[in-house]
Design a protein around this motif. Structure first.
Motif, PDB file in Angstrom:
ATOM      1  N   MET A  19       0.799  -1.449  -0.198  1.00 40.40           N
ATOM      2  CA  MET A  19      -0.050   0.063  -0.053  1.00 40.40           C
ATOM      3  C   MET A  19       0.854   1.304   0.010  1.00 40.40           C
ATOM      4  O   MET A  19       0.383   2.452   0.286  1.00 40.40           O
ATOM      5  N   GLN A  20       2.223   1.215  -0.600  1.00 40.81           N
ATOM      6  CA  GLN A  20       3.073   2.250  -0.312  1.00 40.81           C
ATOM      7  C   GLN A  20       2.374   3.636  -1.064  1.00 40.81           C
ATOM      8  O   GLN A  20       1.878   3.262  -2.344  1.00 40.81           O
ATOM      9  N   GLY A  21       2.277   4.857  -0.282  1.00 43.72           N
ATOM     10  CA  GLY A  21       1.753   5.797  -0.636  1.00 43.72           C
ATOM     11  C   GLY A  21       0.227   6.013  -0.643  1.00 43.72           C
ATOM     12  O   GLY A  21      -0.548   7.091  -1.058  1.00 43.72           O
ATOM     13  N   LYS A  22      -0.500   4.826  -0.279  1.00 49.89           N
ATOM     14  CA  LYS A  22      -1.747   5.082  -0.313  1.00 49.89           C
ATOM     15  C   LYS A  22      -2.416   5.546   1.196  1.00 49.89           C
ATOM     16  O   LYS A  22      -1.778   5.182   2.435  1.00 49.89           O
ATOM     17  N   THR A  23      -3.312   6.301   1.254  1.00 47.50           N
ATOM     18  CA  THR A  23      -4.068   7.019   2.204  1.00 47.50           C
ATOM     19  C   THR A  23      -5.288   6.463   2.475  1.00 47.50           C
ATOM     20  O   THR A  23      -6.130   6.392   1.710  1.00 47.50           O
ATOM     21  N   ILE A  24      -5.607   6.029   3.863  1.00 46.99           N
ATOM     22  CA  ILE A  24      -6.899   5.312   4.189  1.00 46.99           C
ATOM     23  C   ILE A  24      -7.611   6.209   5.043  1.00 46.99           C
ATOM     24  O   ILE A  24      -7.165   6.451   6.149  1.00 46.99           O
ATOM     25  N   ALA A  25      -8.997   6.467   4.882  1.00 46.19           N
ATOM     26  CA  ALA A  25      -9.964   7.011   5.964  1.00 46.19           C
ATOM     27  C   ALA A  25     -10.442   6.219   6.755  1.00 46.19           C
ATOM     28  O   ALA A  25     -10.949   5.070   6.364  1.00 46.19           O
ATOM     29  N   PHE A  26     -10.219   6.471   7.962  1.00 43.48           N
ATOM     30  CA  PHE A  26     -11.043   5.612   9.042  1.00 43.48           C
ATOM     31  C   PHE A  26     -12.083   6.466   9.670  1.00 43.48           C
ATOM     32  O   PHE A  26     -11.532   7.530  10.607  1.00 43.48           O
ATOM     33  N   LEU A  27     -13.244   6.043   9.316  1.00 44.65           N
ATOM     34  CA  LEU A  27     -14.515   6.894   9.818  1.00 44.65           C
ATOM     35  C   LEU A  27     -14.908   6.545  11.197  1.00 44.65           C
ATOM     36  O   LEU A  27     -15.397   5.504  11.154  1.00 44.65           O
ATOM     37  N   GLY A  68     -11.397  12.532  -2.377  1.00 45.26           N
ATOM     38  CA  GLY A  68     -10.140  12.724  -3.451  1.00 45.26           C
ATOM     39  C   GLY A  68      -8.752  12.561  -2.667  1.00 45.26           C
ATOM     40  O   GLY A  68      -7.720  12.082  -3.247  1.00 45.26           O
ATOM     41  N   ALA A  69      -8.734  12.969  -1.352  1.00 48.94           N
ATOM     42  CA  ALA A  69      -7.533  12.628  -0.648  1.00 48.94           C
ATOM     43  C   ALA A  69      -7.232  11.431  -0.135  1.00 48.94           C
ATOM     44  O   ALA A  69      -6.196  11.168   0.444  1.00 48.94           O
ATOM     45  N   PHE A  70      -8.062  10.518  -0.426  1.00 48.11           N
ATOM     46  CA  PHE A  70      -8.197   8.868   0.272  1.00 48.11           C
ATOM     47  C   PHE A  70      -8.152   8.041  -1.101  1.00 48.11           C
ATOM     48  O   PHE A  70      -8.863   8.296  -1.863  1.00 48.11           O
ATOM     49  N   ASP A  71      -7.313   7.023  -0.690  1.00 48.84           N
ATOM     50  CA  ASP A  71      -7.612   5.686  -1.621  1.00 48.84           C
ATOM     51  C   ASP A  71      -8.415   4.809  -0.980  1.00 48.84           C
ATOM     52  O   ASP A  71      -8.763   3.638  -1.873  1.00 48.84           O
ATOM     53  N   GLY A  72      -9.055   4.725   0.135  1.00 52.89           N
ATOM     54  CA  GLY A  72      -9.961   3.908   0.578  1.00 52.89           C
ATOM     55  C   GLY A  72     -10.490   4.384   1.861  1.00 52.89           C
ATOM     56  O   GLY A  72     -10.141   5.278   2.510  1.00 52.89           O
ATOM     57  N   LEU A  73     -11.773   3.539   2.227  1.00 52.81           N
ATOM     58  CA  LEU A  73     -12.436   3.832   3.362  1.00 52.81           C
ATOM     59  C   LEU A  73     -12.595   2.597   4.360  1.00 52.81           C
ATOM     60  O   LEU A  73     -12.857   1.544   4.026  1.00 52.81           O
ATOM     61  N   LEU A  74     -12.207   2.818   5.416  1.00 56.64           N
ATOM     62  CA  LEU A  74     -12.432   1.710   6.505  1.00 56.64           C
ATOM     63  C   LEU A  74     -13.490   2.084   7.562  1.00 56.64           C
ATOM     64  O   LEU A  74     -13.269   3.168   8.136  1.00 56.64           O
ATOM     65  N   GLY A 129     -15.657   4.918  -6.934  1.00 58.65           N
ATOM     66  CA  GLY A 129     -15.138   3.554  -7.227  1.00 58.65           C
ATOM     67  C   GLY A 129     -13.953   3.178  -6.266  1.00 58.65           C
ATOM     68  O   GLY A 129     -13.221   2.419  -6.815  1.00 58.65           O
ATOM     69  N   LYS A 130     -13.792   3.735  -5.188  1.00 64.10           N
ATOM     70  CA  LYS A 130     -12.673   3.408  -4.284  1.00 64.10           C
ATOM     71  C   LYS A 130     -13.151   2.202  -3.273  1.00 64.10           C
ATOM     72  O   LYS A 130     -14.323   1.947  -2.881  1.00 64.10           O
ATOM     73  N   PRO A 131     -12.250   1.277  -3.015  1.00 62.41           N
ATOM     74  CA  PRO A 131     -12.625   0.270  -1.968  1.00 62.41           C
ATOM     75  C   PRO A 131     -12.829   0.750  -0.517  1.00 62.41           C
ATOM     76  O   PRO A 131     -12.328   1.709  -0.108  1.00 62.41           O
ATOM     77  N   VAL A 132     -13.770  -0.208  -0.040  1.00 63.08           N
ATOM     78  CA  VAL A 132     -14.368   0.145   1.192  1.00 63.08           C
ATOM     79  C   VAL A 132     -14.237  -1.028   2.116  1.00 63.08           C
ATOM     80  O   VAL A 132     -14.655  -2.263   1.521  1.00 63.08           O
ATOM     81  N   ALA A 133     -14.012  -1.200   3.429  1.00 63.56           N
ATOM     82  CA  ALA A 133     -13.793  -2.104   4.213  1.00 63.56           C
ATOM     83  C   ALA A 133     -14.783  -1.805   5.530  1.00 63.56           C
ATOM     84  O   ALA A 133     -14.566  -0.770   6.221  1.00 63.56           O
ATOM     85  N   SER A 134     -15.377  -2.552   5.892  1.00 65.35           N
ATOM     86  CA  SER A 134     -16.433  -2.384   7.182  1.00 65.35           C
ATOM     87  C   SER A 134     -16.769  -3.876   7.999  1.00 65.35           C
ATOM     88  O   SER A 134     -16.746  -4.657   7.381  1.00 65.35           O
ATOM     89  N   GLY A 160     -20.677  -4.157  -8.363  1.00 69.21           N
ATOM     90  CA  GLY A 160     -20.615  -2.586  -8.281  1.00 69.21           C
ATOM     91  C   GLY A 160     -19.407  -2.145  -8.757  1.00 69.21           C
ATOM     92  O   GLY A 160     -18.374  -2.499  -8.999  1.00 69.21           O
ATOM     93  N   PRO A 161     -19.353  -0.732  -8.446  1.00 70.10           N
ATOM     94  CA  PRO A 161     -18.408   0.235  -8.961  1.00 70.10           C
ATOM     95  C   PRO A 161     -16.982   0.016  -8.164  1.00 70.10           C
ATOM     96  O   PRO A 161     -15.786   0.468  -8.669  1.00 70.10           O
ATOM     97  N   ASN A 162     -17.006  -0.627  -6.928  1.00 65.78           N
ATOM     98  CA  ASN A 162     -15.837  -0.724  -6.038  1.00 65.78           C
ATOM     99  C   ASN A 162     -15.709  -2.168  -5.517  1.00 65.78           C
ATOM    100  O   ASN A 162     -16.695  -2.792  -5.498  1.00 65.78           O
ATOM    101  N   THR A 163     -14.598  -2.415  -4.637  1.00 65.14           N
ATOM    102  CA  THR A 163     -14.640  -3.660  -3.823  1.00 65.14           C
ATOM    103  C   THR A 163     -15.061  -3.297  -2.490  1.00 65.14           C
ATOM    104  O   THR A 163     -14.756  -2.385  -1.837  1.00 65.14           O
ATOM    105  N   LEU A 164     -16.041  -4.114  -1.560  1.00 65.84           N
ATOM    106  CA  LEU A 164     -16.500  -3.885  -0.423  1.00 65.84           C
ATOM    107  C   LEU A 164     -15.887  -5.141   0.093  1.00 65.84           C
ATOM    108  O   LEU A 164     -16.371  -6.270  -0.050  1.00 65.84           O
ATOM    109  N   VAL A 165     -15.281  -5.145   1.233  1.00 64.06           N
ATOM    110  CA  VAL A 165     -14.706  -6.183   2.166  1.00 64.06           C
ATOM    111  C   VAL A 165     -15.532  -5.942   3.602  1.00 64.06           C
ATOM    112  O   VAL A 165     -15.653  -4.609   4.149  1.00 64.06           O
ATOM    113  N   THR A 166     -16.150  -7.011   4.057  1.00 63.99           N
ATOM    114  CA  THR A 166     -16.961  -7.095   5.301  1.00 63.99           C
ATOM    115  C   THR A 166     -16.678  -8.295   5.900  1.00 63.99           C
ATOM    116  O   THR A 166     -16.180  -9.213   5.538  1.00 63.99           O
TER     117      THR A 166
END
Length: 180
Positions: free
Chosen positions: A2-10, A69-75, A103-108, A155-161
């Motif tokens: 994940m070098q250079g990837k920024t993930i938002a933890f909401l 736009g500042a993030f590559d994914g959401l957790l 279309g960005k990956p989300v993990a929940s 769908g438009p993105n990967t969803l990991v649950t």
């Protein structure tokens, strides 16, 4: 990696399940990514070990101050109170929805799909969660399965649950793979 990837933890200001925040956070860092703690209010968030107060964590930014736009994914970590609060905050719901729109990956994990139900992004997808959410997810148009980790690419993105803290090892691996 994940070098250079920024993930938002909401997370909400109070109620996130600590281990569902800290274990994925460590996994993102170990994979070379940068986790950022996003909440609905500045300052600190209060984590919990089930129903008992645990540690506090510094918020990096607020949901009304950041752009997808500042993030590559959401957790989305779980805990009962965390997503229950987030789904009542329109800016938090829109922030989560924007990852799907982009279309960005989300993990929940655990109860966190409640926020995704409110964002209306589970329809037509297969996912897992804490078992008490299965009716809510089905009513929102999702297919619910009882398994350690579910990787949905419909769908438009990967969803990991995942369902619960016992699933964290598999969840962290699948999430970092999706983010990478």
């Amino acid at each position: 990696m994940m070098q250079g990837k920024t993930i938002a933890f909401l997370v909400a200001p109070e109620g996130v399940e600590q281990v569902e925040l800290t274990e994925p956070w460590k996994a993102v860092k170990q994979a070379g990514g940068t986790p950022r703690l996003i909440s609905t209010a500045p300052g600190q968030i209060q984590a919990f070990n089930h129903l008992d107060k645990a540690d506090t964590f510094a918020v990096d930014d607020t949901v009304d101050n950041v752009d997808v736009g500042a993030f590559d994914g959401l957790l989305l970590p779980g805990g009962v109170a965390n997503p229950d609060f987030l789904r009542t905050v329109p800016q938090a719901v829109q922030f989560a929805r924007s990852f799907f729109d982009a279309g960005k990956p989300v993990a929940s994990i655990c109860h966190a799909p409640w926020t995704l139900v409110e964002a209306d992004v589970v329809r037509g997808r297969t996912l897992t969660s804490w078992p008490s959410l299965q009716t809510d997810l089905r009513n929102a148009g999702a297919t619910w399965v009882d398994q350690e980790v579910m990787i949905c690419t419909d769908g438009p993105n990967t969803l990991v649950t995942s369902r619960k803290p016992d699933d964290l090892k598999a969840f962290c691996q699948a999430a970092t793979d999706a983010f990478g």
